[in-house]
Design an enzyme around this catalytic site. Structure first.
Site, PDB file in Angstrom:
ATOM      1  N   ALA A   9      28.070  41.090  24.008  1.00  0.00           N
ATOM      2  CA  ALA A   9      28.947  42.746  24.715  1.00  0.00           C
ATOM      3  C   ALA A   9      29.079  42.563  26.073  1.00  0.00           C
ATOM      4  CB  ALA A   9      27.745  44.077  23.929  1.00  0.00           C
ATOM      5  N   ARG A  38      21.838  47.117  26.056  1.00  0.00           N
ATOM      6  CA  ARG A  38      22.987  46.925  26.456  1.00  0.00           C
ATOM      7  C   ARG A  38      23.768  47.807  25.522  1.00  0.00           C
ATOM      8  NH1 ARG A  38      25.772  41.895  29.399  1.00  0.00           N
ATOM      9  NH2 ARG A  38      26.380  43.017  30.796  1.00  0.00           N
ATOM     10  N   VAL A  86      29.280  34.990  24.932  1.00  0.00           N
ATOM     11  CA  VAL A  86      27.333  34.288  25.244  1.00  0.00           C
ATOM     12  C   VAL A  86      28.270  34.015  26.556  1.00  0.00           C
ATOM     13  CG1 VAL A  86      26.798  34.383  22.994  1.00  0.00           C
ATOM     14  CG2 VAL A  86      27.179  32.543  24.334  1.00  0.00           C
ATOM     15  N   LEU A 159      40.648  37.619  32.062  1.00  0.00           N
ATOM     16  CA  LEU A 159      40.865  38.882  32.877  1.00  0.00           C
ATOM     17  C   LEU A 159      40.102  38.967  33.892  1.00  0.00           C
ATOM     18  CD1 LEU A 159      37.589  40.291  32.374  1.00  0.00           C
ATOM     19  CD2 LEU A 159      38.591  40.880  30.272  1.00  0.00           C
ATOM     20  N   ALA A 221      39.215  26.795  39.407  1.00  0.00           N
ATOM     21  CA  ALA A 221      39.435  26.397  40.573  1.00  0.00           C
ATOM     22  C   ALA A 221      39.987  26.446  41.199  1.00  0.00           C
ATOM     23  CB  ALA A 221      39.583  24.710  40.002  1.00  0.00           C
ATOM     24  N   LEU A 223      42.349  28.796  41.709  1.00  0.00           N
ATOM     25  CA  LEU A 223      41.915  30.270  43.010  1.00  0.00           C
ATOM     26  C   LEU A 223      41.477  30.789  43.306  1.00  0.00           C
ATOM     27  CD1 LEU A 223      42.809  32.581  38.794  1.00  0.00           C
ATOM     28  CD2 LEU A 223      44.200  32.464  40.932  1.00  0.00           C
ATOM     29  N   CYS A 272      32.643  33.848  37.894  1.00  0.00           N
ATOM     30  CA  CYS A 272      32.614  32.575  37.141  1.00  0.00           C
ATOM     31  C   CYS A 272      33.166  31.527  38.001  1.00  0.00           C
ATOM     32  CB  CYS A 272      34.353  33.249  36.899  1.00  0.00           C
ATOM     33  SG  CYS A 272      33.897  34.976  35.138  1.00  0.00           S
ATOM     34  N   PHE A 273      34.123  31.738  39.722  1.00  0.00           N
ATOM     35  CA  PHE A 273      34.458  30.814  40.305  1.00  0.00           C
ATOM     36  C   PHE A 273      33.476  29.822  40.648  1.00  0.00           C
ATOM     37  CE2 PHE A 273      38.456  32.863  42.364  1.00  0.00           C
ATOM     38  CZ  PHE A 273      38.854  33.306  40.752  1.00  0.00           C
ATOM     39  N   PHE A 334      31.044  42.335  44.020  1.00  0.00           N
ATOM     40  CA  PHE A 334      31.785  40.777  44.402  1.00  0.00           C
ATOM     41  C   PHE A 334      33.291  41.261  44.820  1.00  0.00           C
ATOM     42  CE2 PHE A 334      34.887  39.250  41.108  1.00  0.00           C
ATOM     43  CZ  PHE A 334      34.027  39.606  40.035  1.00  0.00           C
TER      44      PHE A 334
HETATM   45  P1  NAD Z   1      27.816  38.620  30.130  1.00  0.00           P
HETATM   46  O1  NAD Z   1      25.511  38.005  30.795  1.00  0.00           O
HETATM   47  O2  NAD Z   1      28.213  40.160  30.649  1.00  0.00           O
HETATM   48  O3  NAD Z   1      27.088  38.890  28.841  1.00  0.00           O
HETATM   49  C1  NAD Z   1      27.003  37.786  27.640  1.00  0.00           C
HETATM   50  C2  NAD Z   1      26.024  38.368  26.780  1.00  0.00           C
HETATM   51  O4  NAD Z   1      25.768  37.859  26.131  1.00  0.00           O
HETATM   52  C3  NAD Z   1      24.546  39.144  27.210  1.00  0.00           C
HETATM   53  O5  NAD Z   1      25.306  40.409  26.926  1.00  0.00           O
HETATM   54  C4  NAD Z   1      23.699  38.815  26.030  1.00  0.00           C
HETATM   55  O6  NAD Z   1      23.080  39.612  26.088  1.00  0.00           O
HETATM   56  C5  NAD Z   1      24.612  38.275  25.086  1.00  0.00           C
HETATM   57  N1  NAD Z   1      23.642  36.597  24.221  1.00  0.00           N
HETATM   58  C6  NAD Z   1      23.725  35.697  25.274  1.00  0.00           C
HETATM   59  N2  NAD Z   1      22.807  35.139  23.832  1.00  0.00           N
HETATM   60  C7  NAD Z   1      23.223  35.679  22.623  1.00  0.00           C
HETATM   61  C8  NAD Z   1      23.057  35.779  21.277  1.00  0.00           C
HETATM   62  N3  NAD Z   1      22.841  34.563  21.143  1.00  0.00           N
HETATM   63  N4  NAD Z   1      23.236  36.401  20.055  1.00  0.00           N
HETATM   64  C9  NAD Z   1      24.163  37.438  20.795  1.00  0.00           C
HETATM   65  N5  NAD Z   1      24.678  37.952  22.215  1.00  0.00           N
HETATM   66  C10 NAD Z   1      23.791  36.878  22.684  1.00  0.00           C
HETATM   67  O7  NAD Z   1      28.865  37.722  29.950  1.00  0.00           O
HETATM   68  P2  NAD Z   1      30.615  37.864  30.861  1.00  0.00           P
HETATM   69  O8  NAD Z   1      29.978  38.082  31.843  1.00  0.00           O
HETATM   70  O9  NAD Z   1      31.115  38.731  29.677  1.00  0.00           O
HETATM   71  O10 NAD Z   1      30.716  36.411  30.028  1.00  0.00           O
HETATM   72  C11 NAD Z   1      30.815  35.633  29.182  1.00  0.00           C
HETATM   73  C12 NAD Z   1      31.589  34.362  29.200  1.00  0.00           C
HETATM   74  O11 NAD Z   1      33.388  34.798  29.331  1.00  0.00           O
HETATM   75  C13 NAD Z   1      31.246  33.285  30.209  1.00  0.00           C
HETATM   76  O12 NAD Z   1      30.971  32.566  29.378  1.00  0.00           O
HETATM   77  C14 NAD Z   1      31.614  33.485  31.276  1.00  0.00           C
HETATM   78  O13 NAD Z   1      32.342  32.671  31.772  1.00  0.00           O
HETATM   79  C15 NAD Z   1      33.693  34.112  30.844  1.00  0.00           C
HETATM   80  N6  NAD Z   1      34.811  34.751  31.552  1.00  0.00           N
HETATM   81  C16 NAD Z   1      34.371  35.667  32.292  1.00  0.00           C
HETATM   82  C17 NAD Z   1      35.120  36.196  32.928  1.00  0.00           C
HETATM   83  C18 NAD Z   1      33.674  38.183  33.987  1.00  0.00           C
HETATM   84  O14 NAD Z   1      34.704  38.360  34.507  1.00  0.00           O
HETATM   85  N7  NAD Z   1      32.696  38.134  33.630  1.00  0.00           N
HETATM   86  C19 NAD Z   1      36.067  36.490  32.780  1.00  0.00           C
HETATM   87  C20 NAD Z   1      36.507  35.103  32.146  1.00  0.00           C
HETATM   88  C21 NAD Z   1      35.502  34.436  31.371  1.00  0.00           C
HETATM   89  C1  UDX Z   2      38.947  35.563  38.206  1.00  0.00           C
HETATM   90  C2  UDX Z   2      39.417  34.734  37.837  1.00  0.00           C
HETATM   91  O1  UDX Z   2      40.544  35.717  38.207  1.00  0.00           O
HETATM   92  C3  UDX Z   2      39.644  35.530  36.103  1.00  0.00           C
HETATM   93  O2  UDX Z   2      41.255  35.035  34.980  1.00  0.00           O
HETATM   94  C4  UDX Z   2      38.281  35.022  35.217  1.00  0.00           C
HETATM   95  O3  UDX Z   2      38.957  35.027  34.022  1.00  0.00           O
HETATM   96  C5  UDX Z   2      37.100  35.266  36.252  1.00  0.00           C
HETATM   97  O4  UDX Z   2      37.543  34.565  37.451  1.00  0.00           O
HETATM   98  P1  UDX Z   2      37.595  37.431  38.667  1.00  0.00           P
HETATM   99  O5  UDX Z   2      35.832  36.212  39.051  1.00  0.00           O
HETATM  100  O6  UDX Z   2      36.404  39.275  37.972  1.00  0.00           O
HETATM  101  O7  UDX Z   2      38.180  37.072  38.582  1.00  0.00           O
HETATM  102  O8  UDX Z   2      37.802  38.006  39.934  1.00  0.00           O
HETATM  103  P2  UDX Z   2      39.064  37.813  40.931  1.00  0.00           P
HETATM  104  O9  UDX Z   2      39.530  39.137  41.321  1.00  0.00           O
HETATM  105  O10 UDX Z   2      39.338  36.507  40.929  1.00  0.00           O
HETATM  106  O11 UDX Z   2      37.972  37.353  42.812  1.00  0.00           O
HETATM  107  C6  UDX Z   2      37.375  36.332  43.094  1.00  0.00           C
HETATM  108  C7  UDX Z   2      37.159  36.725  44.037  1.00  0.00           C
HETATM  109  O12 UDX Z   2      37.815  36.364  45.096  1.00  0.00           O
HETATM  110  C8  UDX Z   2      36.624  38.071  44.138  1.00  0.00           C
HETATM  111  O13 UDX Z   2      34.915  38.325  45.459  1.00  0.00           O
HETATM  112  C9  UDX Z   2      37.448  38.270  45.549  1.00  0.00           C
HETATM  113  O14 UDX Z   2      36.657  39.610  46.302  1.00  0.00           O
HETATM  114  C10 UDX Z   2      37.606  37.286  46.045  1.00  0.00           C
HETATM  115  N1  UDX Z   2      39.492  36.762  46.856  1.00  0.00           N
HETATM  116  C11 UDX Z   2      40.349  37.030  45.808  1.00  0.00           C
HETATM  117  C12 UDX Z   2      39.340  36.598  48.015  1.00  0.00           C
HETATM  118  O15 UDX Z   2      37.966  36.638  48.369  1.00  0.00           O
HETATM  119  N2  UDX Z   2      40.852  36.963  48.661  1.00  0.00           N
HETATM  120  C13 UDX Z   2      41.518  36.454  47.612  1.00  0.00           C
HETATM  121  O16 UDX Z   2      43.003  36.652  48.255  1.00  0.00           O
HETATM  122  C14 UDX Z   2      41.889  37.077  45.746  1.00  0.00           C
END
Ligand code: NAD
Ligand code: UDX
Length: 456
Positions: A9, A38, A86, A159, A221, A223, A272-273, A334
């Site tokens: 979540a 959470r 997760v 997203l 990568a 982006l 992520c990046f 960030f």
């Molecule tokens: P997060 O740390 O916010 O959330 C992950 C959650 O999973 C935590 O609340 C944790 O307690 C729970 N968890 C872990 N193990 C578990 C288990 N065995 N059972 C139940 N719950 C469990 O992470 P996030 O930012 O939501 O990212 C999740 C995934 O999505 C990652 O692989 C990340 O790379 C990917 N992702 C993140 C973003 C982003 O913007 N944050 C965007 C795209 C993809």
């Molecule tokens: C990124 C990807 O955009 C998204 O598609 C993926 O699912 C998760 O990783 P996020 O990390 O949430 O999303 O934000 P993003 O808007 O991509 O920004 C990442 C970082 O790059 C931030 O620190 C932002 O300030 C920086 N950034 C972005 C720059 O420095 N310059 C830019 O032109 C754009």
């Protein structure tokens, strides 16, 4: 009624499932997590993450067809489709430490699914995972299957934080990868039917499993590479008198390149990046492709260079020392419109300044966790942060920083008063008229900075 369960979540699981529930009143969605605080927060008025528009979506469907629970086993048992969202952080020890994705949480979720399931399930990889993870998950599930059929799909999430709801409502694309077998196609169709509630057909892309898994790493990568490219140019702009905004605009108007993601900055951050590129580098190395690994590694190296260049610029401008000088940090997240500080460039900049013994006063519009560091104070107001400071560093592009009363800030600062704009959000010329010495990323340097030795 189709039942969906999402394990995790977090920043992805919460908003994504809330939008599915909102758009699909005929589907019941349960979001489960092992973290009790959470889940309690998701069930309260103070959601665990700040994301514009999220409150309304959650309030609209919570306790109707959207549920948050710690009863992981029960909801997995009942679900037809199980998303796994997760965290998959970078491994910190053992084989591949510092690069490879740590799949501990993923594996334990998969084993739990195998343990509790009594009916056929579609298991969806929502987390970002190394290419071929589906194969490993398939092995765990089928070796413990007790005759149950599992179909694994890859449905990576694109997203971005701060715009998550908008991105989920109107995605550029939804990507679904599955096995190229009759059962695989059937599973892909079932997931497609969920997204078809609101996403136009032509934006739902279907591929094989490995393409879907790899496309997510590739997209991040690409982006990040754009940001490192423009940041590398920003250093050259400062050395030559070119203006990086003008260069980025001129480059980005080429329709083959496009204007987005060309904002020079103090460096990219976020969870992520860096993690995903390191993961990609590791996969390349493991596949005997050192040249490809080296190519992508450079994106991170330039990002680290940009952060240290910024710190060096601050210290060298302020007579080569910031020891015991108050430095105001405006923005710690960030990026704007999020409270997330994972891998934020502000951490490296602050550490660099603390290494030179600065006293930091940090203000971010989103609440920050308290710190016990002696030389760091977190305050609730930009004017408080900048009072008596020698310098202001803008590290997040929050809109409210553009509207600050910089005359008032200047009047209350030590002189000479410096502004280091790591996001190019303030009007440098207006600030110079007030009396500030201003450094903006990749912009022509003012006389003060030009006279100093070059910064690398
Ligand atoms: P997060 O740390 O916010 O959330 C992950 C959650 O999973 C935590 O609340 C944790 O307690 C729970 N968890 C872990 N193990 C578990 C288990 N065995 N059972 C139940 N719950 C469990 O992470 P996030 O930012 O939501 O990212 C999740 C995934 O999505 C990652 O692989 C990340 O790379 C990917 N992702 C993140 C973003 C982003 O913007 N944050 C965007 C795209 C993809
Ligand atoms: C990124 C990807 O955009 C998204 O598609 C993926 O699912 C998760 O990783 P996020 O990390 O949430 O999303 O934000 P993003 O808007 O991509 O920004 C990442 C970082 O790059 C931030 O620190 C932002 O300030 C920086 N950034 C972005 C720059 O420095 N310059 C830019 O032109 C754009």
């Amino acid at each position: 009624m189709v039942k969906i369960c999402c394990i995790g979540a977090g920043y992805v699981g919460g908003p994504t499932m809330a939008v599915i529930a909102y758009k699909c009143p005929d589907i019941e969605v349960a979001v489960v997590d092992i973290s009790v605080p959470r889940i309690s927060a998701w069930n309260s008025d103070q959601l665990p993450i700040y994301e514009p528009g999220l409150d309304d979506v959650v309030k609209h469907c919570r306790c109707k067809n959207l549920f948050f629970s710690t009863d992981v086993e029960k909801h997995v048992f009942e679900a037809d489709i199980v998303f796994v969202s997760v965290n998959t952080p970078t491994k910190t020890r053992g084989l591949g430490a510092g690069k490879a994705a740590d799949l501990t949480y993923w594996e334990s979720a998969a084993r739990m699914i195998a343990d509790v399931s009594k009916s056929d399930k579609i298991v969806v990889e929502k987390s970002t995972v190394p290419v071929k993870t589906a194969e490993a998950i398939e092995k765990i599930l089928t070796h413990n299957s007790k005759g149950i059929n599992y179909q694994i799909l890859s449905n990576p999430e694109f997203l971005a934080e701060g715009t998550a709801i908008q991105d989920l409502f109107n995605p550029d694309r939804v990507l679904i990868g599955g096995r190229e077998t009759p059962e695989g196609y059937k599973a892909v169709k079932a997931l497609k039917d969920v997204y078809s509630h609101w996403v136009p057909e032509d934006r739902i892309l279907t591929t094989n499993l490995w393409s879907a898994e790899l496309s997510k790493l590739a997209a991040n990568a690409f982006l990040a590479q754009r940001i490192s490219s423009v940041n590398a140019m920003s250093a050259l702009c400062e050395a030559t008198g070119a203006d990086v905004s003008q260069v980025a605009y001129a480059v980005g108007t080429d329709s083959r390149i496009g204007p987005k993601f060309l904002n020079a900055s103090v460096g990219f951050g976020g969870s992520c990046f860096q993690k995903d590129i390191l993961n990609l580098v590791y996969i390349c190395e493991c596949n005997g492709l050192p040249e490809v690994a080296e190519y992508w590694k450079q994106v991170i190296k330039i990002n680290d260079y940009q952060k240290s260049r910024f710190v060096n610029r601050i210290v060298s401008s302020m007579f080569n020392t910031v020891a015991n000088k108050k430095v105001a940090i405006l923005g710690f997240a960030f990026k704007k419109d999020t409270g997330d500080t994972r891998e934020t460039p502000a951490i490296d900049v602050c550490q660099g300044l603390l290494g030179d013994k600065a006293q930091l006063s940090i203000y971010d519009p989103q609440p920050m966790s308290p710190t016990t560091k002696k030389k760091v104070h977190c305050v609730w107001d930009a004017y408080e942060a900048t009072k008596d400071a020698h310098a202001v560093c803008i590290l997040t592009e929050w809109d409210e920083f553009k509207k600050l009363d910089f005359q008032r800030i200047y009047d209350n600062m030590q002189k000479p008063a410096f502004v280091f704009d790591g996001r190019n959000v303030v009007d440098a010329n207006k600030l110079r008229e007030i009396g500030f010495i201003v450094y903006s990323i990749g912009k022509p340097l003012d006389a003060w900075l030009k006279d100093l030795p070059a910064v690398a």
